[in-house]
Scaffold this motif. Sequence first.
Motif, PDB file in Angstrom:
ATOM      1  N   LEU A   5      59.202  -7.887 -40.955  1.00 26.66           N
ATOM      2  CA  LEU A   5      58.738  -9.437 -40.190  1.00 26.66           C
ATOM      3  C   LEU A   5      59.266 -10.878 -40.967  1.00 26.66           C
ATOM      4  O   LEU A   5      58.518 -10.879 -42.568  1.00 26.66           O
ATOM      5  N   ILE A  54      56.659  -7.953 -32.460  1.00 26.12           N
ATOM      6  CA  ILE A  54      56.221  -8.021 -33.628  1.00 26.12           C
ATOM      7  C   ILE A  54      54.561  -7.041 -33.408  1.00 26.12           C
ATOM      8  O   ILE A  54      54.325  -6.785 -34.437  1.00 26.12           O
ATOM      9  N   LEU A  55      53.976  -6.687 -32.168  1.00 25.87           N
ATOM     10  CA  LEU A  55      52.591  -6.257 -32.754  1.00 25.87           C
ATOM     11  C   LEU A  55      52.965  -4.822 -32.544  1.00 25.87           C
ATOM     12  O   LEU A  55      51.763  -3.821 -32.305  1.00 25.87           O
ATOM     13  N   VAL A  64      50.880  -6.485 -42.840  1.00 26.13           N
ATOM     14  CA  VAL A  64      51.568  -5.839 -42.766  1.00 26.13           C
ATOM     15  C   VAL A  64      53.243  -5.346 -43.824  1.00 26.13           C
ATOM     16  O   VAL A  64      53.870  -4.896 -43.916  1.00 26.13           O
ATOM     17  N   TYR A  83      47.628 -11.534 -40.247  1.00 28.48           N
ATOM     18  CA  TYR A  83      48.657  -9.959 -40.298  1.00 28.48           C
ATOM     19  C   TYR A  83      49.885 -10.031 -40.602  1.00 28.48           C
ATOM     20  O   TYR A  83      50.247  -8.941 -41.316  1.00 28.48           O
ATOM     21  N   MET A  84      50.875 -10.947 -40.671  1.00 27.55           N
ATOM     22  CA  MET A  84      52.109 -10.982 -40.991  1.00 27.55           C
ATOM     23  C   MET A  84      51.882 -10.838 -42.375  1.00 27.55           C
ATOM     24  O   MET A  84      52.627  -9.694 -43.140  1.00 27.55           O
ATOM     25  N   PRO A  97      52.859  -1.885 -36.598  1.00 28.61           N
ATOM     26  CA  PRO A  97      53.152  -2.719 -37.571  1.00 28.61           C
ATOM     27  C   PRO A  97      53.036  -1.860 -39.388  1.00 28.61           C
ATOM     28  O   PRO A  97      52.548  -1.351 -39.318  1.00 28.61           O
ATOM     29  N   ALA A 122      60.695  -9.494 -35.277  1.00 26.99           N
ATOM     30  CA  ALA A 122      60.758  -8.068 -35.944  1.00 26.99           C
ATOM     31  C   ALA A 122      61.504  -6.953 -36.085  1.00 26.99           C
ATOM     32  O   ALA A 122      62.289  -7.268 -34.753  1.00 26.99           O
ATOM     33  N   VAL A 142      47.756   0.449 -39.544  1.00 18.98           N
ATOM     34  CA  VAL A 142      46.673   0.321 -38.190  1.00 18.98           C
ATOM     35  C   VAL A 142      45.224   0.182 -37.985  1.00 18.98           C
ATOM     36  O   VAL A 142      44.488  -0.812 -37.771  1.00 18.98           O
TER      37      VAL A 142
END
Length: 484
Positions: A380, A371-372, A111, A107-108, A375, A362, A88
């Motif tokens: 995902l 999803i958020l 993660v 982002y994906m 992480p 997720a 994060v």
Amino acid sequence: MLTRHLLKQASTCRHFLLNSKTSSPFLTKSILFTSSSSSPESQSPTNTFVDDKVKDQYPTGTSISIDRSALYNLPEHSHEPTSDSELVKHLKGIIKFRGGPISVAEYMEEVLTNPKFGFYISRDVFGAEGDFITSPEVSQMFGEMVGVWAMCLWEQMGRPKQVNLVELGPGRGTLMADLLRSASKFKSFTESLHVHMVECSPTLQKLQHHNLKCFVEDDNSDGVEKRTVSMLAGIPVSWHALLEQVPSGMPSIIIAHEFYDALPVHQFQRASRGWCEKMVDVSEDSMFRFVLSPQPTPATLYLMRRCKWAAPKEIEKLGQIEVCPKAMDLTRTIADRIRCDGGGALIIDYGLNGVVSDSLQAIRKHKFINILDNPGSADLSAYVDFASIRHSAEEVSEDISVHGPMTQSQFLGALGINFRVEALLQNCTDEQADSLRTGYWRLVGEGEAPFWEGPDELVPIGMGTRYLAMAIVNKKQGVPVPFQ
């Protein structure tokens, strides 16, 4: 990568309704993402996105969300103060350093595959004790049937003496282990193989090494690199981080099972000024949130390509679209290798034979989560756009042919899984028989198993129609089994 315990159908659509007066600490021009009928672009400069032709062709529509079969309803995004994990902190650092949001795809990718903190990098996420279960973990019959397909393709290729057998994202190595174990009786086939495992996780590489029963050959020859060999069939095995690192110059049989679904997707939302990319930003209260980009982004080129492949009516009804540039580029790489060296690729995943809308999800410990939220603690994945794979491969060369998709149930049934389960049932205990029937249903069935007499929460759910199979081959080899 995701075989999801599909218990009762639950349609979940969560949106983040944000105060339009709240500005991002890192990007004051970002447009807050909303799902209401009001236009989010009213909060920003009126930039033309994509181009006027695309904008005019596809009028503003109502956003829709793909139906997700979930164990639990998606919880609301938590706003309770927590101590940030290293991932994060890393994500917030990227956003702060750039002075603005990052794409959903970035982002994906961070993660899942961040070298230090990524979800796949440092843990075993598969099986009942992990976060999800894949088809090879359900039953040995899955890997055995994929082995039948590979041997049939090898026959159609003219029984070449040297073949690269490549698996993308091998997980625990269960599929490859079952394939090699069942194929070990066919010496002419196995003696031609060199197995290549394309895996970026050191933890999973070690697990694959163990499950393939690998050892390093004791060779005292000077200047000769020692080989790693699988005891399952006496086949050399190598590991690579990327497909491009697998040696070329010989035919390849490539297996991509539940690999494409973990490739990062870009999400676009329709606005009156065109398609705007959805981004991930940090709000004033230090929570992740979605915003819309005020300017065209590089991924817009892939969106335009995807819209070109689709019928106008298919696009008109959508308020959101997901595109996966890495899937398109990977498919082109696979198709080019097959064009040059011969061979074929088998892709099995859950998805659609058309444009994908809002499918990103997720999963943590077999439960759907936001999803958020936190992480790096959940997998995902997104639906695979099989139509996009087809177009990407066919554009490479006229020497490439694409077959399917067909359902996993059709694929496995045509390869003989029905006969295989009957043979296994002839020589097993009652407990093993129950396990075989359950595994068989999960692979080829649809919905709840009619024979189940156990607890309702453990009823086997068939995924035979939810997963699709597609093959990419060199045209010279003909139509592959079982797509004739």
